[in-house]
Every structure is written in structure tokens, then in C-alpha cells.
Write a protein that holds these residues in place. Structure first.
Motif, mmCIF file in Angstrom:
data_model
loop_
_atom_site.group_PDB
_atom_site.id
_atom_site.type_symbol
_atom_site.label_atom_id
_atom_site.label_comp_id
_atom_site.label_asym_id
_atom_site.label_seq_id
_atom_site.Cartn_x
_atom_site.Cartn_y
_atom_site.Cartn_z
ATOM 1 N N ASP A 518 36.864 38.874 34.223
ATOM 2 C CA ASP A 518 36.537 40.266 34.550
ATOM 3 C C ASP A 518 37.423 41.253 33.795
ATOM 4 O O ASP A 518 36.970 42.273 33.282
ATOM 5 C CB ASP A 518 36.677 40.506 36.059
ATOM 6 C CG ASP A 518 35.487 39.919 36.814
ATOM 7 O OD1 ASP A 518 34.547 39.466 36.134
ATOM 8 O OD2 ASP A 518 35.513 39.900 38.056
ATOM 9 N N VAL A 521 36.445 41.434 30.235
ATOM 10 C CA VAL A 521 35.210 42.217 30.104
ATOM 11 C C VAL A 521 35.556 43.697 30.013
ATOM 12 O O VAL A 521 35.048 44.444 29.171
ATOM 13 C CB VAL A 521 34.276 41.947 31.308
ATOM 14 C CG1 VAL A 521 33.190 43.004 31.418
ATOM 15 C CG2 VAL A 521 33.632 40.570 31.186
ATOM 16 N N GLU A 522 36.490 44.099 30.890
ATOM 17 C CA GLU A 522 36.890 45.506 30.915
ATOM 18 C C GLU A 522 37.535 45.906 29.594
ATOM 19 O O GLU A 522 37.191 46.930 29.002
ATOM 20 C CB GLU A 522 37.871 45.678 32.072
ATOM 21 C CG GLU A 522 37.787 47.037 32.720
ATOM 22 C CD GLU A 522 38.774 47.111 33.853
ATOM 23 O OE1 GLU A 522 38.617 46.310 34.798
ATOM 24 O OE2 GLU A 522 39.710 47.933 33.767
ATOM 25 N N THR A 528 30.356 46.709 32.993
ATOM 26 C CA THR A 528 31.008 46.344 34.247
ATOM 27 C C THR A 528 29.934 46.227 35.331
ATOM 28 O O THR A 528 28.770 46.553 35.094
ATOM 29 C CB THR A 528 32.002 47.439 34.678
ATOM 30 O OG1 THR A 528 31.234 48.628 34.848
ATOM 31 C CG2 THR A 528 33.078 47.655 33.640
ATOM 32 N N LYS A 529 30.351 45.808 36.525
ATOM 33 C CA LYS A 529 29.381 45.679 37.618
ATOM 34 C C LYS A 529 28.740 47.039 37.931
ATOM 35 O O LYS A 529 27.551 47.104 38.263
ATOM 36 C CB LYS A 529 30.070 45.124 38.862
ATOM 37 C CG LYS A 529 30.436 43.665 38.666
ATOM 38 C CD LYS A 529 30.535 42.913 39.942
ATOM 39 C CE LYS A 529 30.477 41.438 39.632
ATOM 40 N NZ LYS A 529 31.569 40.664 40.063
ATOM 41 N N LYS A 530 29.536 48.100 37.802
ATOM 42 C CA LYS A 530 29.013 49.442 38.082
ATOM 43 C C LYS A 530 27.909 49.801 37.076
ATOM 44 O O LYS A 530 26.856 50.328 37.441
ATOM 45 C CB LYS A 530 30.181 50.446 37.973
ATOM 46 C CG LYS A 530 29.968 51.706 38.726
ATOM 47 C CD LYS A 530 31.243 52.515 38.687
ATOM 48 C CE LYS A 530 30.873 53.985 38.689
ATOM 49 N NZ LYS A 530 31.942 54.842 38.236
ATOM 50 N N ASP A 531 28.181 49.454 35.796
ATOM 51 C CA ASP A 531 27.165 49.715 34.755
ATOM 52 C C ASP A 531 25.895 48.924 35.040
ATOM 53 O O ASP A 531 24.782 49.427 34.893
ATOM 54 C CB ASP A 531 27.677 49.297 33.371
ATOM 55 C CG ASP A 531 28.906 50.102 32.962
ATOM 56 O OD1 ASP A 531 28.963 51.276 33.336
ATOM 57 O OD2 ASP A 531 29.789 49.542 32.297
#
Ligand code: SF4
Length: 990
Positions: A518, A521-522, A528-531
Motif C-alpha cells: 500500500d 502504491v502511494e 489509491t482506494k479513494k481514487d
């Protein structure tokens, strides 16, 4: 994609565009050539095809998202990122050096051409449909804008920040027009926001059902309803978050409701039956001609291989190859097949010549010999064909040989199809596969490789095939469209059903990025999960907007008894809008339901009704007959032909009376089998049904048993020739040496060489230091447990069988013994068999001994109830052969391992109890010994009568079916049914 490819084909001079499969091959080569640099990607010395696919995906992500890897990771750099960087660099280097461009770098190439002004400017450009383009796509769009006279870019946009954040500022255009009409679409786009509730109850319908099946059934009923009210099927669509999962239910339910539908699904090419057969073909030679592979290949209906036999074209039948290769103990190796079959023919021929073999069996064995000879011919020709695939070749040559064989075996011939649908599916799969071969051939002109063996070719081909998808059926827009959520956006339908609205299916925010955590990824700037959640919202909204007249949302409440949680999107939509419910509709369109109701009518005896509707695939009379057999004939006593009671069929009774006439010769085990289960006897000894033989890679229980018999026979026989049989304390050492020497000689006749065989030998011989072997304990028992009056006298005494000198006692006789059964039919019975051992006393009394190397199977009660015959019949037979000696006992000698060697008298004459010593403490020693022997003859008389009458029903003995019964799978025996019995002729004695 099409735009960039068009630019490439118009303007490219030196480069070659490669496919995703070719990219994977290059990655695979890079890994193989530098394997020591990439330990992370190797498992058991080969990188898996999944790993290579993930690497391709990772490289693609780096290119499209313009990630500065691994620098962006900063302190998170590791040996993993070093290896990934190396693969990436080597891949890019390879493409550059060889003037290759892949699908991702194609964008790069077009951008370079546009910015280098190698391409003339465009006059007018319109771009629409992009939602949040990737960084490399943005570069492409900008360079197109820079090269255009007029540039129009439509951005899906709204005021709702939960969905729209891309306002196009990155284009660097000052004059961006906002044109957002306040229509219903605008109203819907406010979903996921806090606006006051608006009324969409004429457009939005929501429902839930118990499970997925009911959910799809409800959709089907609603569609039938819409069509009945005039809706056009072409204007109806059903969208699933996971199309594959949904399509499985649709395929089951929609035909039942008579709905025409088209599933926009692409199947894996590797899953196509015809392509699987091609792989099975390659596997046979690549994996050493394994029996299982060849049988599997022949089972495929796509194998049209034929060979000539006696002037006729023949096919190799898989069941024949399966059965005979098992019987021949063939496991693998092209060189083992023919010798294996020849050895089997030899065995069958000696069985045919044996006088012990009944005539019908002799005929069937003769047919088997002919069948195996035919198989030898066919398999030889098949192997000759298949062997052309073997050897080290270039990929191109491997493909040539494969094409040759496919054409020789008529793979391209798509004529013999009866079903249009299957024809369509196979022709699509084959054409996709041949395209793949074409592109492989081309790419190997570009990416030359060394010569590889068939195994490596198989791995490469399967790697490429796994990637490929194909569509089984022709697209048909005139039917109800079944599709995925993302596939349907930007289309228009009147009625849209969105199914499976459950948590986990929609929204999906767990998109995994290969090789990244994770945090990584950032740092890499990936989604991200928000995206992901924002994107999922957008695609859901875009899907909703597809529906012009109505949208129906539905979700299942459970799956296999596990409750499911409905999607958070359901929550959001119901907070924002007024809606209606749907789905309470009567099922009048299901064929299955009609049949179910008909079944109910049948059960209630309303036969006429069922006959009128007649929707069942079988005739009603057939169904009723089947129900009756189960519900009437298979209840209570065995009294019908369905339970093997054949006495009402005169033809059968006549034949059985002939078969079991006075000339029939029986062994005691035949009566034991009949006594326990006449049905098993019938299948084995009358129908000659046999189970599939097993492959034996280690010593079998039968071989173990006969090995012990052989060692002990030779031991006593050789002692007998020297004039003394009984082992005494004084010659214990010598006897042990003697028996061990024999054992060594017998062991050397076997060719096993595995740990099981080594352990088995050690069990017999011990280890000379700590562990005592079975033979040593046996010798000790022979000294301790033989009653003083008895001496071993006869060994392997054979009666009524052909005599094999050196293998049986010299007093053996080829004539059966005829025993008197008293008045009435049958008056006599002819017995054959082999007596393991006979111990005799000085005053001519004898004891029969039977060695048991498996399990202790019979009790004294079994002798009384007609389930054990060996000991009584052998006593009577020996007395019949030699009237000067008297049988006074029968004993079992249980020999399992050094710690489990026991001998006990099973039946004995109490008059001589003192002579039995320590063996005589059992309840089988009786005053009525003679009556007991006669009792066995009475059982036999009764059994022969039953056989002649055709009484072959399943067992009447509770819990007695042997675990190893070979007919368990075809017999309908049920322990509980015995409780319903009112008494059986066979069971009378119990
Ligand atoms: S399972 Fe039992 S009843 Fe069935 S055939 Fe075997 S022995 Fe007979």
C-alpha cells in the motif's frame, strides 16, 4: 488504441509493433537468460506464467503512469525493487535494440512523432469518453491538441465532487465551456451527495431476493412481463458487476423462461475443449507417454485418429485402452507399452489353457487377446504419428510439426457437427488458436530463439494461450443483452437491470497492484482506494444513465446460507431518490416449474393431467415404472427381478439348472461368497463382471500372501524329503537359517526396489541385531505351539486342480472330491481347493491348517451359519480321499507380523481335546463335531438349490459386506432395509 495504431501504420518506417503475448515471451527470455539475477521470480527453477503476466502488467503500469521507478520509493527500495527495475530496463533495452514497440510504448512513439512534427497537423479533432485519463494518455491528448487546428475535448463532469474531480485544467486551455443541462441525468448525477431527496419513483425500482438463483429468476420473469407488454428485447439489458458469475445463472434460468439473450462474454481460449485436446496431444510425448494422458486424449471427441486393421479403418477406443493398459500395469514410457501388452497376452493365454477356466470365460479371454492385438496395432501407429512432435527444434519447426499432425488428424475439418452452437464455438476457438500460431511464427522471426525441446515448447505455448480470450458465439444485438457494468456505459437501452448489488461486488476497491505494498502504491502515485471508489461511483452513474425508461436494481440476501450485505451504493441511491419496489410477480413462464407441478400431480395420482401437459423429456409411463421400481420393488423382502430374484424367468432357471448341475465343481470360497451375498456371486461368477484392474507399483496383498505360502511350503517340503518335518529346539538355529535362505531366494524373484519392498523384506528377515523377523517368530511358534502328538505332514495339498510339480504336495490329485449330500437333489457336490497344511498324529488323526496373512475374517459362528466352509469341507474332502485317517480339527494360523502370529483351532472334536494342548481353549471344540460338518453340507445343498432357482439377491447379513466389495458402487444394498425383512430362505439359519 485504434487511433495510435492508425498513426503507427501510416507513419512507421523501421519499427515492429508486438502483441502482449510477444511482450511476455521477451520477459520470459530475459528471466531465463539471467536467472541468477531474478531469484524473486523463480519457483522450482521456472518462472510461472502468472508471474510473467504480472511482470508485464507492472511494466505497463510504470509506462502508462510515468512512474520514476524505483527512485520514487525512496527509503522503501529493496532487492525486490532492484530486480523489478532490472527487468524493466532489460525489457526496454531489448525493444529498443530490436526496433520493437509494444502497445504501451506505442503512445510514446506517437507522442514523439507529434512533438517532432513528423506528422501533419490535424484540422479538427473531437475527443470524448475519457474519464480521468492516465498520465501518458494526457501527454498524448495534449500533443494532439498542440497539432490541431480546432480541438474539442468533452469531459464527463458535474458539480458532484464525490464523482468528478477532473475539470480538464491539465489541458492548459483557458476557455473551458461548462455545459451541464439540468435534466434527469443531472438529477441522477447528484447521487452520493447530500442534496434533498428527489422523486425518481417512475424510473428507479429496487428489489432483493433470497439468493442469486431467485434473483436471476425474478429478472427473467420481469423481462417476460415487459416483452408481453410490448417491450423490444433488443432494448433490454442486464448488467452484472461480475459478468462471468452472473452469466452462469443466466445460462441456467433464461432458457427455462424462453428468453432470447446474448452474453457479451469472452472465454479463456485455454478452456476451450478443442484447444485442451491439442494440449493433451502435446502432453503425451512431452510428459513421457503416461497412460493417464493417452487415455485422457483418446476420450476427447476431437480425436479422429484412425488406423488400419484387417483391411478396415478402426478407432482406438479409450475404454479399451484404459482397461487393458491397467491390466498390463503400464504406467508410462513409449517403450513400455508394447512389452506390457505382450506380457498380458501371455498371461491371458495361459489362463485360457488352464482346465480350471470355465468355457464362457475362455471365450471372453480369447476375445480380449484379439482386442489387445488390435490395440497394439493402433497404439503403434498413433505413437509413430505423435513421435514427430518430439525432439529439439526451433519454435517455428515445433509449430510446423504441430500443424502437420493437426491436419493429419483432421483438426481443421469442421464438418461433423450436429449442433450449430458447438460448431460455432469450436471454429471460433480453432481460428483464434491458429491466429496465435501465426503470430508466434511471425514473432519468432523477430525474436529468434535457440532450439528447445517439446516440454519447453509446451510451456511457451500454454503461456501464450492462457492470455487469449475468444467469443464463443456470434454477437447478436437482436436479443436481450447480458453484459458487465463497465462494458455497458455510453450505450442506450430502454430497460436496464443491474444485478448482484452486494458489498464486495460493487464498489470494488481492492484492485491489487502486483509486487507493491500500500505504501509503495502511494509513493508510486498509483490509484489509491479513494481514487478507486471515485471511479467506481462514476461507472455506476454512467451505467444508470444507460436506462431510458426504467432501471431495476436487485441484490441477493444470501449465498450458500451465508448472509450477504447489500452494496453501499443501494444505501446512497435510496437516500437521494424516491424509488419503487418490484419483483413480486407470479411465475408462469418457467418450464421447470411446470414440470415440478406436473410431478406433484403425478404423485397425487392425477395421471391424465400429466399426460396432457407432457412437458417432460421422458414418457410418463417410463417415469412411473422407475418410481415403482424404487418405491415398491425395492422395499421389504428381496422378491423381484430388480433384486436379483430371477426364479420367475423360466429361461434363466433352465440355464442355471444346467450351469449348476452335478458336474459343476465348486471351491469352498465360492460357497462362502454365495452365502454372504448371492448378488456378488452372480456378478462375479455368472456375469463375469470385473472391476478395472489397478496399477501396482508395489507388492500387492495377494503377492504377500503367496510369498509366505511359498516360503513355508518349500521349507517343510525340503524337510519332508530329508525325513523329518517337525521343528524342535535342537534344530531351531538350523531351521531358521534354512527358512531364511529360502526367503532370500524367493525375494530375489521380485523386481521391486522401493522403500515399501525393503521394509517388507526386513519384516520377514529381521535385522540380525535388534529386530526379530516374522520368520524367526514363526519358527519359535512352530516349536512351542504344535501339540506334541501332531507333526506337519502335507503342504499345499491340491484337490481337483491341475498339478504344478514343485508347487504342491506330491499327494495332490487332479480329480475333485465328490461329497455325499444325502437324499434329494442335489445328491452330491464336487469340491476342489488347496489345503495349506495338514498335521497328523501317530494314530492317524489329522488337523487342517489354513494360513491367514491378511485379516482374521471368519468366526466359529460363521461355520455354523453357512458363511465359512474352508475348514469343514477340507476335513471332509481329506477323509474322502483317504479313508484311513480321521479329521479331528481345523485351525487358522494367523501370520501378520513378528508380534502377531497366532494359531487357534476353529472347529474341533471334543473327544480329542487333550491332544490339542494350548490350542484347544476355544468354543469351536464341540461334542457334536460330526453334526457340525454335516451342517456345512446341508448349507451347501441349500445354496446349490438356490443357485439353480436363480436366487441372486443382495446380502441378508447386517454389517457383513466386505469393505473391499468390488460391486459396492452398483449394488443397492441398504442395511436398514433388512429390518423390514419378514424372513429369507438364505437367512433361515440365523
Ligand atoms: S456391497 Fe454387499 S450386498 Fe452389495 S454386492 Fe457387495 S457384498 Fe453384496
Amino acid at each position: 488504441k485504434d487511433f495510435t495504431q492508425k498513426i503507427f501504420s501510416d507513419h512507421n518506417k523501421n519499427n515492429i509493433l508486438i502483441s502482449p503475448e510477444e511482450s511476455e515471451l521477451i520477459i520470459s527470455q530475459i528471466l531465463h537468460q539471467n536467472s541468477s539475477n531474478f531469484p524473486l521470480f523463480f519457483h522450482k527453477e521456472v518462472p510461472s506464467s502468472r508471474m510473467i503476466r504480472e511482470l508485464k502488467k507492472f511494466i505497463s503500469t510504470l509506462i502508462n503512469r510515468k512512474v520514476n521507478y524505483p527512485e520514487c520509493l525512496k527509503d522503501l527500495k529493496s532487492s525486490k525493487s532492484d530486480q523489478l527495475e532490472l527487468v524493466f530496463n532489460e525489457y526496454i533495452k531489448y525493444l529498443k535494440e530490436n526496433n520493437l514497440v509494444d502497445g504501451d510504448l506505442l503512445l510514446h512513439w506517437v507522442i514523439q512523432q507529434l512533438t517532432g512534427s513528423n506528422i501533419n497537423s490535424f484540422n479538427n479533432v473531437f475527443i470524448y469518453g475519457f474519464y480521468e485519463p492516465l498520465p501518458l494518455e494526457k501527454d498524448l491528448i495534449k500533443s494532439i491538441a498542440d497539432n490541431s487546428g480546432n480541438f474539442y475535448y468533452a469531459i464527463p463532469f458535474g458539480d458532484n465532487k464525490a464523482i468528478f474531480i477532473d475539470d480538464g485544467q491539465w489541458l492548459g486551455i483557458k476557455d473551458i465551456q461548462k455545459n451541464i443541462p439540468k435534466d434527469q441525468a443531472y438529477q441522477i448525477s447528484n447521487i452520493f451527495s447530500d442534496i434533498p431527496k428527489s422523486d425518481l419513483s417512475k424510473w428507479l425500482f429496487i428489489s432483493s431476493k433470497r439468493d442469486r438463483l431467485l434473483e436471476v429468476r425474478t429478472i427473467a420473469m420481469q423481462i417476460r412481463n415487459l416483452i408481453a407488454r410490448g417491450a423490444d428485447p433488443r432494448k433490454i439489458a442486464v448488467a452484472f458487476p461480475d459478468l462471468n458469475k452472473g452469466a452462469a445463472f443466466v445460462n441456467e434460468v433464461f432458457p427455462d423462461h424462453g428468453i432470447p439473450f446474448d452474453v457479451a462474454i469472452h472465454d479463456d481460449l485455454a478452456q476451450s475443449p478443442t484447444i485442451q485436446t491439442i494440449f493433451d496431444m502435446l502432453k503425451v510425448p512431452a510428459l513421457n507417454y503416461k497412460r493417464t494422458h493417452l487415455v485422457g486424449l483418446l476420450k476427447s471427441p476431437y480425436i479422429r485418429f484412425q488406423y488400419e486393421h484387417e483391411g478396415k479403418k478402426k478407432r482406438l477406443l479409450p475404454n479399451e485402452v484404459d482397461f487393458e493398459s491397467l491390466a498390463a500395469n503400464i504406467i508410462e514410457g513409449s517403450n513400455n507399452w508394447l512389452p506390457g501388452f505382450e506380457a498380458l497376452i501371455g498371461e491371458l493365454k495361459s489362463e485360457i489353457e488352464s482346465p480350471d477356466t470355465p468355457e464362457p470365460k475362455r471365450n471372453s479371454l480369447g476375445n480380449r487377446v484379439k482386442r489387445i492385438e488390435k490395440l497394439i496395432k493402433g497404439i503403434t501407429e498413433l505413437f509413430n504419428d505423435i513421435k514427430t512432435l518430439e525432439g529439439k527444434k526451433t519454435i517455428g519447426d515445433h509449430i510446423k510439426k504441430l500443424r502437420c499432425l493437426l491436419s493429419k488428424w483432421d483438426f481443421q475439418k469442421l464438418t461433423d457437427y450436429h449442433e450449430e452452437e458447438i460448431y460455432e464455438r469450436d471454429s471460433k476457438a480453432l481460428s483464434s488458436f491458429f491466429n496465435l500460431l501465426d503470430s508466434m511464427e511471425l514473432s519468432f522471426l523477430v525474436i529468434p530463439t535457440k532450439k528447445i525441446d517439446l516440454n519447453e515448447f509446451l510451456t511457451t505455448l500454454s503461456l501464450l494461450t492462457q492470455e487469449k480470450k475468444y467469443r464463443k458465439e456470434k454477437e447478436n444485438r437482436n436479443k436481450v443483452q447480458i453484459t458487465g457494468l463497465r462494458e455497458i456505459v455510453h450505450l442506450t437501452f430502454d430497460y436496464l437491470f443491474i444485478a448482484d448489488m452486494v458489498d464486495g461486488e460493487i464498489p470494488r476497491v481492492s484492485l491489487s497492484q502486483p509486487f507493491t505494498s500500500d505504501l509503495e502504491v502511494e509513493r508510486m502515485g498509483l490509484l489509491t482506494k479513494k481514487d478507486l471508489l471515485r471511479q467506481e461511483r462514476y461507472y455506476f452513474l454512467a451505467t444508470l444513465l444507460v436506462a431510458g425508461k426504467r432501471v431495476y436494481l436487485i441484490y441477493p440476501q444470501s449465498e450458500r446460507d451465508k448472509p450477504l450485505v447489500f452494496s453501499s451504493f443501494i444505501d446512497s441511491i435510496t437516500k437521494c431518490f424516491e424509488y419503487n419496489t418490484w419483483g413480486e410477480i407470479e411465475n408462469t413462464t418457467s418450464i421447470l416449474l411446470t414440470q415440478f407441478n406436473e410431478g406433484k400431480k403425478l404423485a397425487q395420482g392425477e395421471l391424465d393431467y400429466a399426460m396432457i401437459t407432457n412437458t417432460s423429456p421422458l414418457k410418463v409411463s417410463n417415469i412411473l415404472e422407475k418410481i415403482n421400481i424404487e418405491n415398491f420393488y425395492r422395499k421389504k423382502d428381496y422378491n423381484s427381478k430388480y433384486d436379483g430374484v430371477l426364479e420367475n424367468d423360466n429361461g434363466i432357471v433352465e440355464e442355471m439348472t444346467l450351469k449348476f448341475d452335478d458336474s459343476k465343481i465348486y471351491s469352498p470360497t465360492m460357497f462362502e461368497m454365495f452365502g454372504l451375498c448371492p448378488f456378488r456371486y452372480y456378478l462375479k461368477n455368472i456375469l463375469y463382471l470385473d472391476v478395472m484392474p489397478r496399477i501396482n507399483t508395489e507388492i500387492t496383498p495377494q503377492e504377500r500372501g503367496s510369498l509366505f505360502h511359498r516360503i513355508v511350503f518349500r521349507f517343510y517340503n525340503e524337510r519332508k524329503e530329508k525325513g523329518f518335518t517337525k521343528v524342535t529346539e535342537s534344530d531351531q538355529k538350523e531351521a531358521l537359517q534354512h527358512i531364511k535362505t529360502i526367503a532370500h531366494e524367493e525375494f530375489n524373484k521380485f523386481y521391486y526396489d522401493d522403500p515399501v519392498w525393503t521394509a517388507f523384506k526386513q519384516k520377514y528377515l529381521g535385522d540380525d541385531i535388534l529386530r526379530q523377523g516374522l520368520l524367526e517368530t514363526f519358527i519359535k511358534k512352530e516349536i512351542e505351539d504344535i501339540p506334541p502328538d501332531f507333526s506337519p505332514a502335507y503342504f499345499e495339498l491340491s484337490i481337483g486342480n491341475p498339478i504344478k510339480p514343485g508347487c504342491v504336495d506330491k499327494y495332490s490329485t487332479e480329480d475333485p472330491v465328490i461329497l455325499d449330500l444325502g437324499d434329494g437333489d442335489p445328491g452330491t457336490v464336487s469340491i476342489r481347493g488347496k489345503i495349506d497344511r495338514l498335521d497328523i498324529t501317530g494314530n492317524n488323526k489329522f488337523m487342517i491348517i489354513d494360513y491367514k496373512t491378511g485379516k482374521k475374517d471368519h468366526s466359529f459362528k460363521d461355520v455354523k451359519s453357512g458363511l465359512a466352509f474352508q475348514l469343514p469341507l477340507y476335513i471332509l474332502s481329506v477323509e474322502n480321499l483317504n479313508t484311513e485317517i480321521d479329521g479331528i480339527a481345523g485351525a487358522y494360523y494367523f501370520v501378520k507380523n513378528p508380534f502377531e502370529i497366532n494359531k487357534w483351532i476353529q472347529i474341533g472334536d471334543k473327544t480329542y481335546k487333550d491332544m490339542f494342548g494350548s490350542l484347544g481353549k476355544v468354543n469351536g471344540i464341540r461334542d457334536d463335531f460330526g453334526v457340525m460338518l454335516l451342517g456345512s453340507l446341508n448349507h451347501i445343498k441349500k445354496y446349490i438349490k438356490l443357485m439353480r432357482r436363480g436366487m441372486f439377491h443382495p446380502s441378508v447379513h447386517f454389517g457383513k459386506c466386505p469393505d473391499y466389495c468390488e460391486y459396492k458402487t452398483i449394488c443397492r444394498f441398504n442395511d436398514l432395509r433388512l429390518f423390514e425383512f419378514e424372513g429369507s430362505e438364505l437367512d433361515e439359519s440365523n
